[in-house]
Design an enzyme around this catalytic site. Structure first.
Site, short mmCIF file in Angstrom:
data_model
loop_
_atom_site.label_atom_id
_atom_site.label_comp_id
_atom_site.label_asym_id
_atom_site.label_seq_id
_atom_site.Cartn_x
_atom_site.Cartn_y
_atom_site.Cartn_z
N TYR A 179 -32.79 -59.86 31.37
CA TYR A 179 -33.04 -58.50 31.79
C TYR A 179 -32.75 -58.32 33.28
CZ TYR A 179 -35.26 -58.68 27.29
OH TYR A 179 -35.49 -58.86 25.97
N HIS A 180 -32.98 -57.16 33.78
CA HIS A 180 -32.75 -56.86 35.19
C HIS A 180 -34.06 -57.04 35.95
CE1 HIS A 180 -28.85 -55.26 34.07
NE2 HIS A 180 -29.46 -54.58 33.12
N PRO A 181 -34.17 -58.08 36.77
CA PRO A 181 -35.41 -58.30 37.52
C PRO A 181 -35.68 -57.15 38.49
CG PRO A 181 -33.96 -60.21 37.69
CD PRO A 181 -33.18 -59.11 37.04
#
Length: 86
Positions: A41-43
């Site tokens: 995912y996108h941190p």
């Protein structure tokens, strides 16, 4: 279903298995996680607002530099965080 070799054992990095003498130990799994874990995912929210950046997203200790990505998100959206950052 997990990926297994023909003997029914999980397919794991041979160098790590050899280093730890198998894959049953906690030390093996800690090593495995430290070297091979990643996010899909996108941190977000990796810069603490107030500690690393101020409320205007100015980086503390460096003049004329602002954070302009998802690392300083006061409220995380319920949808795709990459879309909100763009």
């Amino acid at each position: 279903a997990s990926k297994m070799d023909p003997t029914g054992d999980p397919i794991l990095p041979p160098a790590l298995v050899e280093k730890h003498g198998g894959y049953e130990s906690d030390a093996f799994w800690e090593d495995m996680i430290r070297h091979y874990a990643s996010t899909l995912y996108h941190p977000t929210s990796t810069c603490k607002i107030g500690l690393v950046v101020d409320e205007r997203l100015k980086l503390k200790g460096i003049s004329n530099l602002r954070v302009a990505d998802a690392s300083a998100m006061p409220t995380i959206v319920s949808g795709n965080t990459n879309a909100a950052a763009i």
